[in-house]
Write a protein that holds these residues in place. Structure first.
Motif, PDB file in Angstrom:
ATOM      1  N   MET A 351       0.735  -1.079  -0.263  1.00  0.00           N
ATOM      2  CA  MET A 351       0.055  -0.027  -0.485  1.00  0.00           C
ATOM      3  C   MET A 351       0.705   1.291   0.207  1.00  0.00           C
ATOM      4  SD  MET A 351      -2.691  -1.091  -0.839  1.00  0.00           S
ATOM      5  CE  MET A 351      -3.556   0.276  -0.518  1.00  0.00           C
ATOM      6  N   ASP A 352       1.956   0.963  -0.251  1.00  0.00           N
ATOM      7  CA  ASP A 352       3.187   2.391  -0.051  1.00  0.00           C
ATOM      8  C   ASP A 352       3.029   2.714  -2.079  1.00  0.00           C
ATOM      9  OD1 ASP A 352       2.999   2.392   2.299  1.00  0.00           O
ATOM     10  OD2 ASP A 352       5.241   2.390   2.491  1.00  0.00           O
ATOM     11  N   LEU A 353       3.406   4.436  -2.051  1.00  0.00           N
ATOM     12  CA  LEU A 353       3.311   4.168  -3.548  1.00  0.00           C
ATOM     13  C   LEU A 353       5.059   5.287  -3.050  1.00  0.00           C
ATOM     14  CD1 LEU A 353       2.889   5.070  -6.364  1.00  0.00           C
ATOM     15  CD2 LEU A 353       1.471   6.737  -5.544  1.00  0.00           C
ATOM     16  N   ALA A 354       6.386   4.877  -3.551  1.00  0.00           N
ATOM     17  CA  ALA A 354       6.975   5.824  -3.320  1.00  0.00           C
ATOM     18  C   ALA A 354       6.950   6.690  -4.352  1.00  0.00           C
ATOM     19  CB  ALA A 354       8.685   4.863  -3.121  1.00  0.00           C
ATOM     20  N   PRO A 355       7.505   7.991  -3.889  1.00  0.00           N
ATOM     21  CA  PRO A 355       7.471   9.158  -5.089  1.00  0.00           C
ATOM     22  C   PRO A 355       8.420   8.572  -6.461  1.00  0.00           C
ATOM     23  CG  PRO A 355       9.300   9.194  -3.510  1.00  0.00           C
ATOM     24  CD  PRO A 355       8.353   8.577  -3.009  1.00  0.00           C
ATOM     25  N   GLU A 356       9.303   7.820  -6.072  1.00  0.00           N
ATOM     26  CA  GLU A 356       9.967   7.950  -7.717  1.00  0.00           C
ATOM     27  C   GLU A 356       8.635   7.014  -8.786  1.00  0.00           C
ATOM     28  OE1 GLU A 356      12.500   8.269  -4.750  1.00  0.00           O
ATOM     29  OE2 GLU A 356      11.251   6.840  -5.367  1.00  0.00           O
ATOM     30  N   ALA A 357       7.727   6.810  -8.481  1.00  0.00           N
ATOM     31  CA  ALA A 357       6.872   5.889  -9.589  1.00  0.00           C
ATOM     32  C   ALA A 357       6.176   6.784  -9.375  1.00  0.00           C
ATOM     33  CB  ALA A 357       5.879   5.051  -8.206  1.00  0.00           C
ATOM     34  N   ILE A 358       6.049   8.335  -9.601  1.00  0.00           N
ATOM     35  CA  ILE A 358       4.904   9.375 -10.298  1.00  0.00           C
ATOM     36  C   ILE A 358       6.028  11.026 -10.493  1.00  0.00           C
ATOM     37  CG2 ILE A 358       3.032   8.592  -8.980  1.00  0.00           C
ATOM     38  CD1 ILE A 358       3.272  10.858  -7.572  1.00  0.00           C
ATOM     39  N   GLY A 359       6.748  10.169 -10.569  1.00  0.00           N
ATOM     40  CA  GLY A 359       8.034  11.030 -11.085  1.00  0.00           C
ATOM     41  C   GLY A 359       9.012  12.179 -10.250  1.00  0.00           C
ATOM     42  N   GLY A 360       8.618  11.761  -8.595  1.00  0.00           N
ATOM     43  CA  GLY A 360       8.831  12.783  -8.143  1.00  0.00           C
ATOM     44  C   GLY A 360       9.921  12.254  -7.041  1.00  0.00           C
ATOM     45  N   GLN A 361      10.508  12.722  -5.889  1.00  0.00           N
ATOM     46  CA  GLN A 361      11.661  12.076  -5.311  1.00  0.00           C
ATOM     47  C   GLN A 361      11.280  12.156  -3.736  1.00  0.00           C
ATOM     48  OE1 GLN A 361      15.340  13.702  -7.005  1.00  0.00           O
ATOM     49  NE2 GLN A 361      14.991  15.108  -5.785  1.00  0.00           N
ATOM     50  N   TYR A 362      12.349  12.011  -2.715  1.00  0.00           N
ATOM     51  CA  TYR A 362      11.757  12.807  -1.180  1.00  0.00           C
ATOM     52  C   TYR A 362      12.509  13.405  -1.222  1.00  0.00           C
ATOM     53  CZ  TYR A 362       8.720   9.183   0.861  1.00  0.00           C
ATOM     54  OH  TYR A 362       7.452   8.757   1.364  1.00  0.00           O
ATOM     55  N   GLY A 363      11.835  14.119  -0.075  1.00  0.00           N
ATOM     56  CA  GLY A 363      12.818  15.446   0.177  1.00  0.00           C
ATOM     57  C   GLY A 363      12.186  15.375   2.239  1.00  0.00           C
ATOM     58  N   TYR A 364      12.996  16.670   2.534  1.00  0.00           N
ATOM     59  CA  TYR A 364      12.920  16.288   4.374  1.00  0.00           C
ATOM     60  C   TYR A 364      12.504  17.338   5.055  1.00  0.00           C
ATOM     61  CZ  TYR A 364      15.104  12.095   2.250  1.00  0.00           C
ATOM     62  OH  TYR A 364      15.984  11.401   1.923  1.00  0.00           O
ATOM     63  N   ARG A 365      12.060  17.553   5.760  1.00  0.00           N
ATOM     64  CA  ARG A 365      10.896  18.805   6.465  1.00  0.00           C
ATOM     65  C   ARG A 365      11.308  18.577   7.896  1.00  0.00           C
ATOM     66  NH1 ARG A 365       5.303  21.112   7.662  1.00  0.00           N
ATOM     67  NH2 ARG A 365       4.879  18.750   7.098  1.00  0.00           N
ATOM     68  N   VAL A 366      12.382  19.609   8.487  1.00  0.00           N
ATOM     69  CA  VAL A 366      12.310  19.579  10.409  1.00  0.00           C
ATOM     70  C   VAL A 366      11.434  20.367  10.974  1.00  0.00           C
ATOM     71  CG1 VAL A 366      13.809  20.958  11.997  1.00  0.00           C
ATOM     72  CG2 VAL A 366      15.492  19.625   9.795  1.00  0.00           C
ATOM     73  N   CYS A 367      10.533  19.775  11.686  1.00  0.00           N
ATOM     74  CA  CYS A 367       9.593  20.029  12.700  1.00  0.00           C
ATOM     75  C   CYS A 367       9.734  20.086  13.873  1.00  0.00           C
ATOM     76  CB  CYS A 367       8.290  18.896  12.340  1.00  0.00           C
ATOM     77  SG  CYS A 367       7.700  18.874  10.745  1.00  0.00           S
ATOM     78  N   ALA A 368       9.901  20.566  14.453  1.00  0.00           N
ATOM     79  CA  ALA A 368      10.591  20.864  16.325  1.00  0.00           C
ATOM     80  C   ALA A 368       9.778  19.778  17.373  1.00  0.00           C
ATOM     81  CB  ALA A 368       9.839  22.103  16.441  1.00  0.00           C
ATOM     82  N   VAL A 369       9.220  19.223  16.424  1.00  0.00           N
ATOM     83  CA  VAL A 369       8.750  18.306  17.755  1.00  0.00           C
ATOM     84  C   VAL A 369       8.274  17.070  17.660  1.00  0.00           C
ATOM     85  CG1 VAL A 369       6.268  17.215  19.029  1.00  0.00           C
ATOM     86  CG2 VAL A 369       6.197  19.859  18.430  1.00  0.00           C
ATOM     87  N   ILE A 370       9.377  17.247  16.487  1.00  0.00           N
ATOM     88  CA  ILE A 370       8.724  15.333  16.059  1.00  0.00           C
ATOM     89  C   ILE A 370       9.520  14.795  14.871  1.00  0.00           C
ATOM     90  CG2 ILE A 370       7.448  15.600  13.450  1.00  0.00           C
ATOM     91  CD1 ILE A 370       6.044  12.566  14.104  1.00  0.00           C
ATOM     92  N   SER A 371      10.869  15.565  13.548  1.00  0.00           N
ATOM     93  CA  SER A 371      11.300  14.863  13.338  1.00  0.00           C
ATOM     94  C   SER A 371      12.952  14.389  14.298  1.00  0.00           C
ATOM     95  CB  SER A 371      12.558  16.624  12.444  1.00  0.00           C
ATOM     96  OG  SER A 371      11.305  16.749  11.732  1.00  0.00           O
ATOM     97  N   ASP A 372      13.109  13.386  13.748  1.00  0.00           N
ATOM     98  CA  ASP A 372      14.506  12.748  14.725  1.00  0.00           C
ATOM     99  C   ASP A 372      15.678  13.043  13.064  1.00  0.00           C
ATOM    100  OD1 ASP A 372      13.839  11.595  11.442  1.00  0.00           O
ATOM    101  OD2 ASP A 372      13.325   9.938  12.147  1.00  0.00           O
ATOM    102  N   GLY A 373      16.699  12.110  13.796  1.00  0.00           N
ATOM    103  CA  GLY A 373      18.192  12.763  13.577  1.00  0.00           C
ATOM    104  C   GLY A 373      18.537  12.256  11.870  1.00  0.00           C
TER     105      GLY A 373
END
Length: 450
Positions: A351-373
């Motif tokens: 049930m996952d759809l990796a972004p590459e399947a539709i022409g995208g790629q992962y980016g990263y966003r820093v959120c103060a409460v949840i983001s990990d290393g």
């Protein structure tokens, strides 16, 4: 209930869900792309003739076989729209309009019962467009306010209107036109005027049409209602009649409604490739293709799926001259910017759809409460262009500690912004005056951290 009985029940329940997934995997969706009309009507700016001439070949290149060139059943028919100029130019250039549609309205009748085609029907013929989506209204309010006909009059005009189209429009490759009847207020009609709606479906079963489409034009009906209405249509119009739906995003049910429609007998949808629509969005073709790819439907590969995300983004930004909203599911920038690695969608996971399947790629966003290393390290790499090894785990862990301390001190800082992120990074380095050995992020470091 014993555990074995409970397990047997659980398996039976999940088997029903699996059967629905299997159905979605095998559907070959019938799609009519309306990016040349649906998307610009929701834009503050619209599209020019030049825009449309530029967009059409991109839609064909993506793989669409059925494309609506525009709408001809608008108010003030003596005042042409860009759609008119566009279709006339295509005809003058001798363009191949195979698979092209335009929306049209019912004709009228004279006092002695003679049929008179609507201006939209005459334009369809004059412009050389081979197929049409022919609109009617069936709710009491729709017939009186927009159709301006009684139910009895509709039942006389509808077969005559279909016959005129069938006799006067040259379809694809000189054959008969494909005619869809769009019940523009379809959900309202089923909810408030069921008997008359079913009478019209029975009438249409004997007409030379490709199929029927219905709209939830305000996006207010629940998915199970849409599914029920489709199931009723299918009982009157068995295959090879096609059933399509067009669902607006008023209440946020739109894509779930499309899934329910498909599971209850619909063949597909008409819509734009991007999310933009007449109100606040709609169940777009882009989203449907992505969701069918999510369940491993092989038929989506007839489209250039690697172009889905960039093309949908291009079209929406052309219409609005502003970026696609960041938080739009599937098609928005933040849909594939991880805030914590536990949310990563992977290519081989159910049930996952990796972004590459539709022409995208992962980016990263820093959120103060949840983001990990790992997310923080990758965001730093994005911002600085430096390798991940420059941002060891000890540093990113210290950055997490500092974010927590800042919030506890009442400081609300957008660490995702490069200046704030780099300042946080420098503060974290102060905890290691003698420096620290670099480490390497591995796949295991992308897993959920305690």
């Amino acid at each position: 209930m014993s555990l074995p009985q409970a397990m047997e029940n659980a398996r039976a329940v999940l088997a029903e869900a699996d059967a629905k997934l299997e159905k979605l995997r095998h559907i070959e969706p019938y799609l009519i792309d309306v990016s040349l009309r649906e998307n610009p009507v929701g834009s503050n700016l619209g599209q020019t003739r030049h825009d449309k001439l530029h967009i059409l070949p991109k839609l064909r290149e993506f793989g669409f076989k059925n494309i609506s060139l525009g709408t001809l059943d608008y108010d003030l028919p003596d005042e042409p729209e860009v759609d008119d100029d566009f279709m006339l130019e295509l005809r003058a250039a001798g363009a191949d309009m195979t698979g092209c549609f335009a929306f049209t309205a019912l004709g009228t009748r004279t006092s002695d019962g003679r049929f008179v085609p609507s201006p939209s029907q005459e334009k369809l013929q004059r412009y050389g467009v081979p197929n049409t989506v022919h609109e009617i209204y069936l709710s009491a309010d729709g017939m009186s306010r927009y159709g301006k006909y009684s139910f009895e009059e509709l039942c006389k005009r509808l077969p005559a209107s279909i016959r005129w189209l069938y006799d006067n429009i040259r379809g694809d490759h000189g054959g008969r036109p494909r005619i869809f009847i769009n019940i523009a207020d379809g959900c309202d009609a089923f909810a408030g005027n069921l008997e008359d709606t079913c009478k019209v479906l029975a009438l249409l079963a004997g007409q030379p049409i490709e199929g029927v489409t219905i709209e939830d034009d305000r996006g207010t009906f629940l998915p199970f209602q849409v599914g029920a209405y489709v199931k009723v249509i299918r009982s009157f119009l068995p295959p090879p009649f096609k059933i399509l739906v067009h669902i607006h995003g008023g209440a946020g049910f739109e894509n779930a409604s499309v899934v329910e429609a498909l599971l209850n007998g619909a063949d597909g949808i008409w819509g734009g490739l991007p999310k933009r629509a007449a109100i606040i969005g709609h169940a777009s073709i882009g989203e449907l293709l992505a969701n069918l790819a999510r369940v491993n439907n092989p038929h989506v590969q007839q489209y250039r799926m690697e172009q889905l995300l960039p093309l949908a983004t291009y079209l929406q930004e052309l219409d609005d001259l502003v970026p696609v909203p960041d938080d739009l599911p599937i098609l928005g920038r933040n849909a594939y910017r991880l805030t914590v690695t536990a949310f990563e969608q992977r290519a081989l996971r159910f049930m996952d759809l990796a972004p590459e399947a539709i022409g995208g790629q992962y980016g990263y966003r820093v959120c103060a409460v949840i983001s990990d290393g790992p997310v923080i390290a990758r965001r730093l790499a994005e911002v600085t262009g430096r390798p991940l090894t420059d941002f060891p785990q000890a540093i990113t862990t210290q950055m997490i500690c500092l974010m927590r301390r800042d919030l506890r001190a009442g400081k609300r800082i957008d660490y995702d912004q490069p200046p704030a992120l780099l300042q946080l990074y420098e503060r974290a380095k102060e905890a290691f005056p003698d420096g620290i050995a670099a480490d390497v992020l591995t796949d295991s470091s992308m897993e959920r951290q305690p």
